[in-house]
Design a protein around this motif. Sequence first.
Motif, PDB file in Angstrom:
ATOM      1  N   HIS A 181     -18.536   4.361 -32.598  1.00 29.72           N
ATOM      2  CA  HIS A 181     -18.417   4.478 -31.139  1.00 29.72           C
ATOM      3  C   HIS A 181     -18.920   3.208 -30.458  1.00 29.72           C
ATOM      4  CE1 HIS A 181     -17.250   8.581 -31.680  1.00 29.72           C
ATOM      5  NE2 HIS A 181     -18.412   8.932 -32.203  1.00 29.72           N
ATOM      6  N   THR A 182     -18.379   2.064 -30.860  1.00 33.04           N
ATOM      7  CA  THR A 182     -18.826   0.793 -30.290  1.00 33.04           C
ATOM      8  C   THR A 182     -17.645  -0.048 -29.818  1.00 33.04           C
ATOM      9  OG1 THR A 182     -18.836  -0.206 -32.516  1.00 33.04           O
ATOM     10  CG2 THR A 182     -20.907   0.750 -31.721  1.00 33.04           C
ATOM     11  N   GLY A 183     -16.563   0.592 -29.410  1.00 24.60           N
ATOM     12  CA  GLY A 183     -15.362  -0.145 -29.021  1.00 24.60           C
ATOM     13  C   GLY A 183     -15.512  -0.930 -27.744  1.00 24.60           C
ATOM     14  N   SER A 184     -16.443  -0.511 -26.882  1.00 21.66           N
ATOM     15  CA  SER A 184     -16.646  -1.200 -25.607  1.00 21.66           C
ATOM     16  C   SER A 184     -18.043  -0.881 -25.096  1.00 21.66           C
ATOM     17  CB  SER A 184     -15.611  -0.739 -24.575  1.00 21.66           C
ATOM     18  OG  SER A 184     -15.806   0.629 -24.265  1.00 21.66           O
ATOM     19  N   GLU A 186     -18.760   0.443 -22.344  1.00 22.92           N
ATOM     20  CA  GLU A 186     -18.699   1.782 -21.729  1.00 22.92           C
ATOM     21  C   GLU A 186     -18.805   2.871 -22.784  1.00 22.92           C
ATOM     22  OE1 GLU A 186     -17.264  -1.260 -19.165  1.00 22.92           O
ATOM     23  OE2 GLU A 186     -16.523  -0.682 -21.150  1.00 22.92           O
ATOM     24  N   GLU A 187     -18.159   2.655 -23.924  1.00 22.02           N
ATOM     25  CA  GLU A 187     -18.224   3.658 -24.988  1.00 22.02           C
ATOM     26  C   GLU A 187     -19.634   3.745 -25.560  1.00 22.02           C
ATOM     27  OE1 GLU A 187     -15.774   4.990 -29.022  1.00 22.02           O
ATOM     28  OE2 GLU A 187     -15.698   2.899 -28.352  1.00 22.02           O
ATOM     29  N   ILE A 188     -20.284   2.607 -25.720  1.00 20.70           N
ATOM     30  CA  ILE A 188     -21.665   2.611 -26.233  1.00 20.70           C
ATOM     31  C   ILE A 188     -22.573   3.351 -25.259  1.00 20.70           C
ATOM     32  CG2 ILE A 188     -23.653   1.160 -26.778  1.00 20.70           C
ATOM     33  CD1 ILE A 188     -21.660  -0.980 -27.739  1.00 20.70           C
ATOM     34  N   ARG A 189     -22.430   3.057 -23.979  1.00 19.31           N
ATOM     35  CA  ARG A 189     -23.277   3.741 -22.984  1.00 19.31           C
ATOM     36  C   ARG A 189     -23.046   5.247 -23.002  1.00 19.31           C
ATOM     37  NH1 ARG A 189     -22.378  -1.042 -19.727  1.00 19.31           N
ATOM     38  NH2 ARG A 189     -20.488  -0.127 -18.848  1.00 19.31           N
ATOM     39  N   GLU A 190     -21.788   5.653 -23.156  1.00 22.77           N
ATOM     40  CA  GLU A 190     -21.475   7.084 -23.183  1.00 22.77           C
ATOM     41  C   GLU A 190     -22.120   7.759 -24.384  1.00 22.77           C
ATOM     42  OE1 GLU A 190     -19.969  10.807 -22.394  1.00 22.77           O
ATOM     43  OE2 GLU A 190     -20.022   9.044 -21.088  1.00 22.77           O
ATOM     44  N   TRP A 191     -21.986   7.147 -25.557  1.00 23.89           N
ATOM     45  CA  TRP A 191     -22.469   7.789 -26.772  1.00 23.89           C
ATOM     46  C   TRP A 191     -23.969   7.625 -26.986  1.00 23.89           C
ATOM     47  CZ3 TRP A 191     -19.879  11.149 -29.805  1.00 23.89           C
ATOM     48  CH2 TRP A 191     -18.510  11.286 -29.557  1.00 23.89           C
ATOM     49  N   SER A 193     -25.981   7.961 -24.180  1.00 20.18           N
ATOM     50  CA  SER A 193     -26.482   8.413 -22.878  1.00 20.18           C
ATOM     51  C   SER A 193     -27.647   9.386 -23.001  1.00 20.18           C
ATOM     52  CB  SER A 193     -25.346   9.058 -22.073  1.00 20.18           C
ATOM     53  OG  SER A 193     -24.806  10.179 -22.788  1.00 20.18           O
ATOM     54  N   GLY A 194     -27.849   9.941 -24.172  1.00 20.42           N
ATOM     55  CA  GLY A 194     -28.976  10.860 -24.346  1.00 20.42           C
ATOM     56  C   GLY A 194     -30.300  10.171 -24.571  1.00 20.42           C
ATOM     57  N   ASN A 195     -30.290   8.845 -24.643  1.00 26.31           N
ATOM     58  CA  ASN A 195     -31.522   8.079 -24.845  1.00 26.31           C
ATOM     59  C   ASN A 195     -31.925   7.406 -23.539  1.00 26.31           C
ATOM     60  OD1 ASN A 195     -30.105   8.114 -27.678  1.00 26.31           O
ATOM     61  ND2 ASN A 195     -32.256   7.684 -28.061  1.00 26.31           N
ATOM     62  N   ILE A 196     -33.065   7.820 -23.003  1.00 26.56           N
ATOM     63  CA  ILE A 196     -33.530   7.326 -21.707  1.00 26.56           C
ATOM     64  C   ILE A 196     -34.516   6.172 -21.901  1.00 26.56           C
ATOM     65  CG2 ILE A 196     -34.840   7.923 -19.634  1.00 26.56           C
ATOM     66  CD1 ILE A 196     -33.741  10.758 -19.891  1.00 26.56           C
ATOM     67  N   CYS A 197     -34.352   5.121 -21.089  1.00 24.51           N
ATOM     68  CA  CYS A 197     -35.293   4.002 -21.060  1.00 24.51           C
ATOM     69  C   CYS A 197     -35.886   3.928 -19.658  1.00 24.51           C
ATOM     70  CB  CYS A 197     -34.593   2.688 -21.417  1.00 24.51           C
ATOM     71  SG  CYS A 197     -35.658   1.233 -21.274  1.00 24.51           S
ATOM     72  N   ARG A 198     -37.166   4.284 -19.534  1.00 24.17           N
ATOM     73  CA  ARG A 198     -37.803   4.277 -18.217  1.00 24.17           C
ATOM     74  C   ARG A 198     -37.920   2.861 -17.660  1.00 24.17           C
ATOM     75  NH1 ARG A 198     -37.450   9.443 -16.390  1.00 24.17           N
ATOM     76  NH2 ARG A 198     -38.287  10.936 -17.903  1.00 24.17           N
ATOM     77  N   CYS A 199     -37.919   1.856 -18.545  1.00 27.32           N
ATOM     78  CA  CYS A 199     -38.046   0.472 -18.101  1.00 27.32           C
ATOM     79  C   CYS A 199     -36.716  -0.116 -17.643  1.00 27.32           C
ATOM     80  CB  CYS A 199     -38.637  -0.388 -19.223  1.00 27.32           C
ATOM     81  SG  CYS A 199     -40.243   0.175 -19.829  1.00 27.32           S
ATOM     82  N   GLY A 200     -35.616   0.578 -17.911  1.00 27.64           N
ATOM     83  CA  GLY A 200     -34.314   0.138 -17.428  1.00 27.64           C
ATOM     84  C   GLY A 200     -33.701  -0.999 -18.216  1.00 27.64           C
ATOM     85  N   VAL A 203     -28.822  -2.567 -20.168  1.00 22.96           N
ATOM     86  CA  VAL A 203     -27.849  -3.644 -20.365  1.00 22.96           C
ATOM     87  C   VAL A 203     -28.136  -4.392 -21.664  1.00 22.96           C
ATOM     88  CG1 VAL A 203     -26.988  -5.833 -19.464  1.00 22.96           C
ATOM     89  CG2 VAL A 203     -27.393  -3.914 -17.895  1.00 22.96           C
ATOM     90  N   LYS A 204     -29.400  -4.692 -21.913  1.00 26.65           N
ATOM     91  CA  LYS A 204     -29.775  -5.429 -23.122  1.00 26.65           C
ATOM     92  C   LYS A 204     -29.676  -4.551 -24.372  1.00 26.65           C
ATOM     93  CE  LYS A 204     -32.729  -8.643 -20.592  1.00 26.65           C
ATOM     94  NZ  LYS A 204     -34.091  -9.199 -20.434  1.00 26.65           N
ATOM     95  N   ILE A 205     -29.921  -3.270 -24.217  1.00 31.55           N
ATOM     96  CA  ILE A 205     -29.759  -2.349 -25.355  1.00 31.55           C
ATOM     97  C   ILE A 205     -28.300  -2.320 -25.786  1.00 31.55           C
ATOM     98  CG2 ILE A 205     -29.819   0.083 -26.045  1.00 31.55           C
ATOM     99  CD1 ILE A 205     -32.337   0.371 -24.287  1.00 31.55           C
ATOM    100  N   VAL A 206     -27.399  -2.230 -24.827  1.00 30.25           N
ATOM    101  CA  VAL A 206     -25.969  -2.228 -25.137  1.00 30.25           C
ATOM    102  C   VAL A 206     -25.580  -3.532 -25.819  1.00 30.25           C
ATOM    103  CG1 VAL A 206     -23.650  -2.221 -24.135  1.00 30.25           C
ATOM    104  CG2 VAL A 206     -25.358  -0.588 -23.335  1.00 30.25           C
ATOM    105  N   ARG A 207     -26.113  -4.645 -25.335  1.00 27.12           N
ATOM    106  CA  ARG A 207     -25.807  -5.939 -25.954  1.00 27.12           C
ATOM    107  C   ARG A 207     -26.293  -5.988 -27.403  1.00 27.12           C
ATOM    108  NH1 ARG A 207     -27.809  -9.907 -21.031  1.00 27.12           N
ATOM    109  NH2 ARG A 207     -26.070  -9.487 -19.596  1.00 27.12           N
ATOM    110  N   ALA A 208     -27.465  -5.420 -27.659  1.00 30.64           N
ATOM    111  CA  ALA A 208     -28.001  -5.413 -29.023  1.00 30.64           C
ATOM    112  C   ALA A 208     -27.106  -4.590 -29.950  1.00 30.64           C
ATOM    113  CB  ALA A 208     -29.422  -4.858 -29.022  1.00 30.64           C
TER     114      ALA A 208
END
Length: 216
Positions: A181-184, A186-191, A193-200, A203-208
């Motif tokens: 589930h890493t095609g884009s 948006e797909e990474i964020r969707e799959w 989405s159950g992991n919350i980062c209070r620090c926000g 964007v960098k998590i998706v890049r990693a």
Amino acid sequence: MSTELPEPSAPPPTGAGESSPAPTRRTFIATSTAVGGALVAGGVIAGTFLADPEEATAAERPPSSRVSLTVNGTRHTVTVDNRTSLLDLLREHLGLTGSKKGCNAGACGACTVLVDGQRHNACLTLAVRLEGAEVTTIEGLAEGDQLHPLQQAFIEQDAFQCGYCTPGQILSGVGCIQEGHTGSPEEIREWMSGNICRCGCYVKIVRAVEQTAGRK
């Protein structure tokens, strides 16, 4: 007009040879209650009320089960309370505190681990249901001093601040990559989405995750 006579305020005195009057209903009830209460209290204090000490101890002991599972390549066999979550088994019984207890309700993803290669919220997973399972936690990703590619990517992309959610984010990212589930972004964020980062750091998590997926 009433013809009833009032009751005397005190019983008439009795002679030396006369017997005491029979107890009234009121005094009988009061005496019985006091004696019964004393007997019950004595039984509770002595530990013999309704059950002997062994039966009482058995009744207080919660049901437990023996479970064997492999965690990070090491086989463990433990006896746990049937209500024990996988998260508490890892942290309290095996000393693997990398998986964090955040909400303890499956809503934040800080406790995410891999069970037989699939992502699971450890706080919602009963340990006794994992007989024979293979569990991977953040402690089991690296190979010696060689970090897992996603761990390295988190460092290179500066994808964390306080780091509390990071173990769950990385395990969820590994699962996301394995599931394809890493095609884009948006797909990474969707799959994930159950992991919350209070620090926000989303964007960098998706890049990693993107960086690691590109290496596979």
